[in-house]
Motif scaffolding. Structure first.
Motif, mmCIF file in Angstrom:
data_model
loop_
_atom_site.group_PDB
_atom_site.id
_atom_site.type_symbol
_atom_site.label_atom_id
_atom_site.label_comp_id
_atom_site.label_asym_id
_atom_site.label_seq_id
_atom_site.Cartn_x
_atom_site.Cartn_y
_atom_site.Cartn_z
ATOM 1 N N GLU A 151 -4.910 -1.546 -2.048
ATOM 2 C CA GLU A 151 -4.394 -1.105 -3.344
ATOM 3 C C GLU A 151 -4.289 -2.291 -4.306
ATOM 4 O O GLU A 151 -4.623 -2.188 -5.497
ATOM 5 N N ASP A 165 -5.711 -3.488 5.022
ATOM 6 C CA ASP A 165 -4.717 -2.420 5.141
ATOM 7 C C ASP A 165 -4.487 -1.777 3.777
ATOM 8 O O ASP A 165 -4.971 -2.279 2.755
ATOM 9 N N PRO A 166 -3.728 -0.700 3.693
ATOM 10 C CA PRO A 166 -3.515 -0.021 2.415
ATOM 11 C C PRO A 166 -2.863 -0.886 1.339
ATOM 12 O O PRO A 166 -3.256 -0.819 0.176
ATOM 13 N N ASN A 220 -0.650 -2.598 8.562
ATOM 14 C CA ASN A 220 -0.834 -1.149 8.629
ATOM 15 C C ASN A 220 0.473 -0.433 8.909
ATOM 16 O O ASN A 220 0.745 0.653 8.385
ATOM 17 N N LEU A 246 -10.524 2.141 7.782
ATOM 18 C CA LEU A 246 -9.790 3.364 7.451
ATOM 19 C C LEU A 246 -9.356 4.115 8.708
ATOM 20 O O LEU A 246 -8.223 4.601 8.783
ATOM 21 N N TRP A 280 -3.535 9.370 2.695
ATOM 22 C CA TRP A 280 -3.810 8.147 1.939
ATOM 23 C C TRP A 280 -5.297 7.811 1.984
ATOM 24 O O TRP A 280 -5.897 7.441 0.964
ATOM 25 N N GLU A 314 0.763 4.033 0.747
ATOM 26 C CA GLU A 314 0.837 3.322 2.017
ATOM 27 C C GLU A 314 0.206 4.143 3.129
ATOM 28 O O GLU A 314 0.696 5.190 3.465
ATOM 29 N N GLN A 327 -6.172 2.819 10.257
ATOM 30 C CA GLN A 327 -4.897 3.251 9.674
ATOM 31 C C GLN A 327 -4.484 4.618 10.204
ATOM 32 O O GLN A 327 -3.307 4.867 10.425
ATOM 33 N N ALA A 348 2.695 -0.466 5.806
ATOM 34 C CA ALA A 348 2.220 0.507 4.828
ATOM 35 C C ALA A 348 2.740 1.909 5.101
ATOM 36 O O ALA A 348 2.885 2.718 4.186
ATOM 37 N N ALA A 406 0.652 -0.886 0.000
ATOM 38 C CA ALA A 406 0.000 0.000 0.000
ATOM 39 C C ALA A 406 0.823 1.119 0.000
ATOM 40 O O ALA A 406 1.722 1.120 -0.597
ATOM 41 N N PHE A 429 -7.236 7.493 -1.420
ATOM 42 C CA PHE A 429 -7.729 6.180 -1.809
ATOM 43 C C PHE A 429 -9.246 6.171 -1.913
ATOM 44 O O PHE A 429 -9.816 5.568 -2.825
#
Length: 332
Positions: A318, A313-314, A91, A167, A186, A44, A170, A94, A36, A190
């Motif tokens: 992604e 997680d990111p 997380n 979200l 992010w 990330e 994170q 990222a 991410a 995102f």
């Protein structure tokens, strides 16, 4: 992962990643637990759910800050350098956090193996092993054992899976790492990109089309709700794609629902995202019942790897965003 893992899942954890048949249904975060880099550049920064925040302006001369965790205020390093992550490791990866130890589920996830070279695999079952790594911060799940012993080794932040959405979690990790702005950037970036992809997909498949997220082990199939990893948060929450009514009724609350082969077609949407556990083969996939499901017959199945899809997680998000965009926009 709190109950099952097959990210999910299952994380959650749709926690995942996978230890035999059960690991593929595990909560997306409870075993790492369940998606991410930051913004457009590093991709990330934000995912899975809990609570806490750093109090601004409370950094001390000794280089610590007061973090408002779910169990109350705790003094942690302002810029931790030796983190043991028994949960939420993806997380941290990222955001480029300095890890010295991670859980086995994250290490075995193909999205993270290369990123975690030379990092020790640890467990709360072995505090002595963690002590030997000389961590300056430990991140653990509230369901884990030996939390008192861990807190004697280093400041220990405890998260309960699901307390925050994927979200917000994170952003919390961003606060812990002194990278809240990066994490927030992010999340915003995102969200914008994912919603745009969702609109593209709906323009192709129709705004009323339904999408099922299914997973299997050697014996059973499972249908997922909207918060069990496997891309469920992305598909249902962010892109706002439709879940079949039967799946909504039975899986939305608990997160996932076990299906017999006989009733599986009732839970199949116009499109299917199939989480495939490479460690488990299910003969039902060769059956006429499976092959005659309209989504299967019409080639409207997008396959994802269970082991790589059991977090939110990111990095995972992604990865799945690209799969879903490429997949849905190219399906018949």
């Amino acid at each position: 992962m709190k109950k099952l893992f097959i990210p999910v899942i299952l994380a959650f954890t749709l926690l995942a990643g996978a230890c035999g048949n059960e690991s593929a249904r595990q909560d997306p975060e409870a075993n790492t637990q369940s998606n991410a880099a930051a913004a457009n550049t590093s991709a990330e920064g934000a995912a899975n759910g809990t609570s806490g925040s750093n109090s601004p302006g409370t950094e001390t001369a000794s280089g610590t800050v007061t973090y408002q965790s779910e169990n109350g205020p705790i003094e942690i390093p302002a810029n931790p350098k030796r983190i043991v992550a028994l949960t939420n490791a993806p997380n941290i990866v990222a955001l480029g956090g300095s890890l010295v130890g991670v859980d086995t589920w994250t290490m075995n996830n193909p999205l993270f193996t290369d990123k975690l070279k030379d990092i020790a695999v640890v467990s709360e079952e072995n505090p002595e092993q963690i002590f030997a790594l000389e961590p300056d911060l430990i991140i653990a799940g509230s369901h884990m054992k030996n939390l008192d012993k861990l807190s004697e080794i280093a400041p220990t932040i405890i998260y309960t899976w699901g307390k925050l959405d994927y979200l917000s979690q994170q952003v919390e990790i961003g606060k812990v790492l002194n990278k809240e702005a990066e994490a927030t950037a992010w999340v915003e970036d995102f969200t914008t990109r994912a919603k745009a992809v969702g609109e593209e997909i709906k323009a192709i498949i129709g705004k009323d089309a339904t999408v099922s997220v299914l997973e299997y082990d050697t014996k059973n199939f499972y249908v997922f709700g909207n918060n069990w990893a496997r891309g469920t948060e992305l598909l249902y929450q962010m892109m706002e794609l439709n879940m079949p009514e039967k799946a909504k009724k039975d899986a939305l609350g608990p997160g996932y629902y076990t299906l017999s082969n006989e009733i599986l077609p009732e839970y199949a949407g116009d499109y299917i995202v199939l989480s495939q556990n490479k460690e488990a083969q299910n003969n039902f996939l060769q059956s006429n019942t499976w092959k005659n499901i309209p989504a299967v017959k019409n080639g409207r199945v997008i396959e994802i790897d269970t082991a790589a899809s059991s977090y939110s997680d990111p990095i995972t998000l992604e990865y799945l965003l690209k799969i879903f965009k490429d997949g849905f926009l190219s399906l018949p």
